[in-house]
Design a protein around this motif. Structure first.
Motif, PDB file in Angstrom:
ATOM      1  N   ARG A  58       8.654  -4.115   5.117  1.00 55.11           N
ATOM      2  CA  ARG A  58       7.358  -3.979   4.450  1.00 55.11           C
ATOM      3  C   ARG A  58       7.233  -2.632   3.743  1.00 55.11           C
ATOM      4  NH1 ARG A  58       3.386  -6.971   8.915  1.00 55.11           N
ATOM      5  NH2 ARG A  58       4.121  -9.087   8.397  1.00 55.11           N
ATOM      6  N   LEU A  59       7.762  -1.577   4.340  1.00 59.35           N
ATOM      7  CA  LEU A  59       7.710  -0.267   3.693  1.00 59.35           C
ATOM      8  C   LEU A  59       8.561  -0.255   2.426  1.00 59.35           C
ATOM      9  CD1 LEU A  59       7.887   2.050   6.826  1.00 59.35           C
ATOM     10  CD2 LEU A  59       5.889   1.617   5.374  1.00 59.35           C
ATOM     11  N   ARG A  60       9.737  -0.862   2.501  1.00 56.31           N
ATOM     12  CA  ARG A  60      10.596  -0.923   1.315  1.00 56.31           C
ATOM     13  C   ARG A  60       9.895  -1.651   0.175  1.00 56.31           C
ATOM     14  NH1 ARG A  60      13.418  -4.728  -0.970  1.00 56.31           N
ATOM     15  NH2 ARG A  60      13.298  -6.165   0.797  1.00 56.31           N
ATOM     16  N   LYS A  61       9.307  -2.817   0.476  1.00 52.57           N
ATOM     17  CA  LYS A  61       8.660  -3.612  -0.569  1.00 52.57           C
ATOM     18  C   LYS A  61       7.454  -2.878  -1.153  1.00 52.57           C
ATOM     19  CE  LYS A  61       8.262  -8.069   0.259  1.00 52.57           C
ATOM     20  NZ  LYS A  61       7.991  -9.340   0.991  1.00 52.57           N
ATOM     21  N   GLY A 191      -1.367  -3.545   8.224  1.00 50.08           N
ATOM     22  CA  GLY A 191      -0.513  -4.701   8.457  1.00 50.08           C
ATOM     23  C   GLY A 191       0.880  -4.378   8.961  1.00 50.08           C
ATOM     24  N   LEU A 192       1.150  -3.133   9.292  1.00 53.17           N
ATOM     25  CA  LEU A 192       2.455  -2.808   9.873  1.00 53.17           C
ATOM     26  C   LEU A 192       2.444  -3.170  11.354  1.00 53.17           C
ATOM     27  CD1 LEU A 192       3.151   0.672   8.221  1.00 53.17           C
ATOM     28  CD2 LEU A 192       4.062  -1.563   7.538  1.00 53.17           C
ATOM     29  N   PRO A 193       3.497  -3.797  11.849  1.00 55.56           N
ATOM     30  CA  PRO A 193       3.491  -4.262  13.234  1.00 55.56           C
ATOM     31  C   PRO A 193       3.645  -3.124  14.231  1.00 55.56           C
ATOM     32  CG  PRO A 193       5.627  -4.662  12.248  1.00 55.56           C
ATOM     33  CD  PRO A 193       4.743  -4.158  11.138  1.00 55.56           C
ATOM     34  N   LEU A 194       3.146  -3.373  15.433  1.00 54.42           N
ATOM     35  CA  LEU A 194       3.316  -2.455  16.558  1.00 54.42           C
ATOM     36  C   LEU A 194       4.259  -3.074  17.573  1.00 54.42           C
ATOM     37  CD1 LEU A 194      -0.403  -1.398  17.148  1.00 54.42           C
ATOM     38  CD2 LEU A 194       1.321  -0.160  15.845  1.00 54.42           C
ATOM     39  N   TYR A 195       4.918  -2.229  18.344  1.00 52.51           N
ATOM     40  CA  TYR A 195       5.734  -2.746  19.439  1.00 52.51           C
ATOM     41  C   TYR A 195       4.832  -3.345  20.513  1.00 52.51           C
ATOM     42  CZ  TYR A 195       9.581  -0.011  17.458  1.00 52.51           C
ATOM     43  OH  TYR A 195      10.541   0.507  16.627  1.00 52.51           O
TER      44      TYR A 195
END
Length: 204
Positions: A58-61, A191-195
């Motif tokens: 997601r960071l790359r995109k 929207g970045l996932p968490l562990y």
């Protein structure tokens, strides 16, 4: 016995080459990722793989949406290597001109505009301590850290000299949900996932 500076440099170079050859020999046969730091070889299991890799994707995109076409947010090989400093890293994301990737072997760290790392649950100190030392040492101008354990991170810039060696002078912390500027480009972090088991992050 006195060791002359040239002898010390040759000894350090031989040690680095030995570590480099070892990493190359096991890199495709042992799970995880091997890197070389000033303190020796680091084995990062990059766990848990799914959410770590989803964050990286997601960071790359998001970066590539706002960057010029000739600039890429590259993931995976090749490594970034500074043999004189004895450092070989494989960033989760490296921001670099596509033309500067047209090389045989490792990428020159001087060609990199920014590096992004996603903290692994198995070895967080590798990202928060060792890489924070190694990246300014090899001249990476911008280092962004995203930590799915906490839903927060930091962007480090402005390399300056210290008694302990080059270090970043400026650190801007953020929590997931805020916009973050990495080099010349600003991206959202929602929207970045968490562990699993990590607390949810809310903007300050």
């Amino acid at each position: 016995m006195t060791i002359a500076p040239d002898d010390a440099r040759r000894s350090a170079s031989h040690l680095y080459r030995a570590m480099h050859d070892l990493v190359q020999s096991v890199d495709d046969t042992v799970p995880g990722r091997f890197e070389i730091t000033k303190e020796g070889i680091v084995h990062d299991m990059t766990s848990p793989v799914g959410r770590h890799e989803l964050t990286t994707l997601r960071l790359r995109k998001r970066l590539e949406r706002v960057m010029p076409e000739e600039i890429v947010a590259h993931t995976g090989e090749p490594d970034v290597e500074d043999e004189p400093e004895g450092v070989m890293r494989r960033p989760d994301v490296m921001v670099i001109a596509e033309a500067d990737m047209d090389v045989e072997g490792p990428v020159d760290p001087q060609a990199i505009m920014a590096v992004v790392e996603v903290v692994s649950r198995s070895s967080p100190d590798n990202d928060w301590v060792a890489k924070m030392r190694d990246y300014p040492l090899i001249g990476i101008p911008v280092y962004a850290v995203f930590d799915p354990r906490t839903g927060a991170g930091a962007v480090l810039t402005d390399i300056h000299a210290t008694p302990a060696g080059p270090r970043y002078a400026t650190r801007k912390d953020f929590v997931y949900g805020e916009d973050v500027t990495i080099g010349e480009w600003t991206i959202p972090t929602d929207g970045l996932p968490l562990y699993s088991g990590a607390p949810s992050a809310e903007p300050a």
